[in-house]
Scaffold this motif. Structure first.
Motif, short mmCIF file in Angstrom:
data_model
loop_
_atom_site.label_atom_id
_atom_site.label_comp_id
_atom_site.label_asym_id
_atom_site.label_seq_id
_atom_site.Cartn_x
_atom_site.Cartn_y
_atom_site.Cartn_z
N GLU A 71 0.83 -1.22 0.00
CA GLU A 71 0.00 0.00 0.00
C GLU A 71 0.85 1.25 0.00
O GLU A 71 0.55 2.23 -0.69
CB GLU A 71 -0.95 0.02 1.22
CG GLU A 71 -1.97 -1.09 1.25
CD GLU A 71 -1.43 -2.43 1.78
OE1 GLU A 71 -2.19 -3.40 1.73
OE2 GLU A 71 -0.27 -2.50 2.22
N ARG A 72 1.91 1.25 0.79
CA ARG A 72 2.81 2.42 0.86
C ARG A 72 3.60 2.56 -0.42
O ARG A 72 3.82 3.68 -0.91
CB ARG A 72 3.75 2.27 2.05
CG ARG A 72 3.11 2.40 3.42
CD ARG A 72 2.70 3.82 3.77
NE ARG A 72 3.72 4.81 3.55
CZ ARG A 72 4.76 5.06 4.35
NH1 ARG A 72 4.92 4.37 5.45
NH2 ARG A 72 5.63 6.01 4.04
N ALA A 78 1.28 3.99 -3.04
CA ALA A 78 1.03 5.42 -2.80
C ALA A 78 2.23 6.26 -3.26
O ALA A 78 2.05 7.31 -3.89
CB ALA A 78 0.74 5.66 -1.33
N THR A 132 1.42 -4.51 -6.20
CA THR A 132 1.55 -3.05 -6.14
C THR A 132 0.67 -2.39 -7.19
O THR A 132 -0.05 -1.43 -6.90
CB THR A 132 3.02 -2.64 -6.32
OG1 THR A 132 3.80 -3.29 -5.31
CG2 THR A 132 3.18 -1.13 -6.20
N LEU A 155 -2.95 -1.90 -6.48
CA LEU A 155 -3.27 -0.86 -5.48
C LEU A 155 -3.06 0.56 -6.00
O LEU A 155 -3.38 1.52 -5.31
CB LEU A 155 -2.41 -1.08 -4.23
CG LEU A 155 -2.63 -2.40 -3.51
CD1 LEU A 155 -1.52 -2.64 -2.49
CD2 LEU A 155 -4.00 -2.39 -2.83
#
Length: 185
Positions: free
Chosen positions: A65-66, A69, A94, A97
């Motif tokens: 998730e990071r 982002a 990745t 997401l």
């Protein structure tokens, strides 16, 4: 915990190119503790300017998730380069997401060493019928985070065919109610 915060704060003071190099030079245990604590914006700046191999290693310390982002904030062509270096399962997780997955998938469809694989997929475009004020507003609306650096803007006709370009200098110096077609190059 204090040493991790101290290391993170020191790293954030550096240029993004140096940040990635310093992170990779840290003992693995400290690197693993510092990387997840970095803001997504800082990670994106490192992706945009750091060595892709370093960034792929650093990406291994982030939750999907990071990572997603941070890559969403990075330039798409740089995010694609880093994603190519990840194991396939990590790349797929990745990408699932990421809000920019469609855009990056286009880049991943090309060979990594081809023009298509490293191109910037977006560029500022205005219409010949726009006033200078409308054109400047359209350019501002099209900007990304981080913004691309460019010196001129493509100008298209009503059918979206290229009519020419106009330099940002000429656009900035022209009267706001002038039409773009009058300063077309």
């Amino acid at each position: 915990v204090g040493k991790v915060k101290e290391a993170r704060d020191a790293i954030l003071e550096l240029h993004p190119v140096d940040q990635a190099q310093v992170l990779r030079a840290l003992p693995n245990q400290i690197e693993q503790a510092v990387v997840p604590d970095l803001p997504d914006e800082a990670t994106a700046r490192m992706v945009d300017s750091g060595d892709p191999k370093d960034m792929a290693e650093i990406a291994g310390h982030l939750l999907p998730e990071r990572l997603a982002a941070a890559l969403d904030l990075a330039r798409p062509e740089r995010a694609a380069i880093v994603l190519r270096l990840l194991p396939q399962d990590r790349l797929e997780t990745t990408m699932a997401l990421m809000s920019s997955a469609d855009e990056i998938s286009m880049l991943l469809a090309y060979q990594s060493d081809s023009a298509g694989g490293i191109m910037a997929p977006h560029f500022p475009t205005v219409r010949v019928t726009d006033t200078v004020a409308q054109a400047l507003g359209a350019i501002r609306a099209q900007r990304r985070n981080p913004p691309y650096r460019f010196n001129s803007v493509y100008v298209v006709d009503s059918d979206w065919r290229l009519a020419g370009f106009v330099s940002l200098v000429n656009l900035a110096l022209e009267l706001s109610d002038s039409f773009v077609e009058t300063i077309l190059e």
